[in-house]
Design an enzyme around this catalytic site. Sequence first.
Site, short mmCIF file in Angstrom:
data_model
loop_
_atom_site.label_atom_id
_atom_site.label_comp_id
_atom_site.label_asym_id
_atom_site.label_seq_id
_atom_site.Cartn_x
_atom_site.Cartn_y
_atom_site.Cartn_z
N LYS A 41 21.10 -37.59 -29.67
CA LYS A 41 21.42 -38.74 -30.47
C LYS A 41 20.20 -39.60 -30.78
CE LYS A 41 25.72 -39.12 -27.87
NZ LYS A 41 26.40 -39.96 -26.88
N GLY A 42 19.10 -39.36 -30.08
CA GLY A 42 17.97 -40.28 -30.12
C GLY A 42 17.27 -40.43 -31.46
N ASP B 269 12.90 -38.25 -31.23
CA ASP B 269 12.42 -39.57 -30.87
C ASP B 269 11.12 -39.49 -30.06
OD1 ASP B 269 13.66 -38.44 -28.64
OD2 ASP B 269 15.24 -39.93 -28.53
N ASP C 98 8.08 -35.23 -24.54
CA ASP C 98 7.76 -35.51 -23.13
C ASP C 98 7.24 -34.23 -22.48
OD1 ASP C 98 7.76 -36.41 -20.51
OD2 ASP C 98 9.91 -36.68 -20.36
N LYS D 175 4.43 -38.61 -24.98
CA LYS D 175 3.96 -39.11 -23.68
C LYS D 175 2.72 -38.36 -23.23
CE LYS D 175 8.20 -40.58 -21.56
NZ LYS D 175 9.12 -40.45 -20.42
N VAL E 281 10.90 -45.19 -21.69
CA VAL E 281 11.11 -46.20 -22.74
C VAL E 281 12.53 -46.11 -23.31
CG1 VAL E 281 8.70 -46.46 -23.43
CG2 VAL E 281 10.05 -44.62 -24.43
N ASP F 214 17.81 -44.00 -25.23
CA ASP F 214 18.81 -44.60 -24.33
C ASP F 214 18.44 -44.47 -22.86
OD1 ASP F 214 19.28 -41.76 -24.10
OD2 ASP F 214 21.18 -42.27 -23.13
N ARG G 32 20.24 -48.05 -27.17
CA ARG G 32 19.90 -47.35 -28.41
C ARG G 32 19.82 -48.30 -29.60
NH1 ARG G 32 20.35 -41.77 -27.49
NH2 ARG G 32 22.07 -41.10 -26.18
P1 5GP Z 1 11.21 -33.12 -23.48
O1 5GP Z 1 12.13 -31.96 -23.66
O2 5GP Z 1 10.02 -33.09 -24.38
O3 5GP Z 1 10.85 -33.31 -22.04
O4 5GP Z 1 12.00 -34.43 -23.76
C1 5GP Z 1 12.49 -34.73 -24.98
C2 5GP Z 1 13.75 -35.54 -24.82
O5 5GP Z 1 13.84 -36.20 -23.55
C3 5GP Z 1 13.76 -36.64 -25.83
O6 5GP Z 1 14.38 -36.21 -27.00
C4 5GP Z 1 14.55 -37.72 -25.14
O7 5GP Z 1 15.93 -37.49 -25.38
C5 5GP Z 1 14.29 -37.52 -23.67
N1 5GP Z 1 13.24 -38.43 -23.18
C6 5GP Z 1 12.00 -38.08 -22.79
N2 5GP Z 1 11.31 -39.16 -22.41
C7 5GP Z 1 12.13 -40.23 -22.57
C8 5GP Z 1 11.97 -41.64 -22.36
O8 5GP Z 1 10.93 -42.18 -21.96
N3 5GP Z 1 13.05 -42.41 -22.66
C9 5GP Z 1 14.23 -41.90 -23.11
N4 5GP Z 1 15.21 -42.77 -23.35
N5 5GP Z 1 14.41 -40.58 -23.32
C10 5GP Z 1 13.35 -39.76 -23.05
MG MG Z 2 16.39 -36.46 -27.30
#
Ligand code: 5GP
Ligand code: MG
Length: 179
Positions: free
Chosen positions: A38-39, A99, A102, A130, A152, A158, A164
Amino acid sequence: MSEVLYSEGDLKKVVAELAAAIAADFMGHSVLLLGLLKGCQPFLADLCRQLSYHQLNVAVDYLLVSSYVGSSSSGKVVIKQLSVDESFCRQRNVIVIDDIFDTGLTLQKVTAWLQAKGAAQVKSCVLLSKSGCNQTEMVPDYCGVEIPAVFVVGYGLDYNEKYRELPYIKVLAENEISA
Ligand code: 5GP
Ligand code: MG
């Protein structure tokens, strides 16, 4: 106290810069913006509006993707297609809109999923990335801003479905993290 990282005005500028970069690369081509719910919601809406100022025509679709539980990644990425059309991405230029980048696991899994479904080209655009958290070989093609490794919220992001709706992005304060 929560720390505001990016104000509404800051975000507007960052999104406008991303739209200009995408429009320059894709002018004259058809593009499918694929938002990860949803982000992605406020970011994708603002990005679409900015792209329209460059006369870039886009189609929009969504995937429902989740990996986070509370403030940490489960590492297990679950994808749910929302389009009823099985071939919605076949031979399309797809730009995945998320959004935040990470660990990179979400983008890695979604990219492979789209390639298996026959997308002509898969690019990615994230508002935030990040520093030092990437566990993959993935690099977002378009990235708004790099942030430190903090959790964040706001502008679509969220914590357990809260925050959100905020028009800015802030670091989640210790006293806002619940069990
Ligand atoms: P990844 O798969 O790259 O680790 O993470 C991507 C998803 O993790 C993002 O779409 C988000 O939904 C969630 N996410 C990663 N870091 C954050 C953060 O700092 N805050 C929030 N609210 N969601 C995060
Ligand atoms: Mg996400």
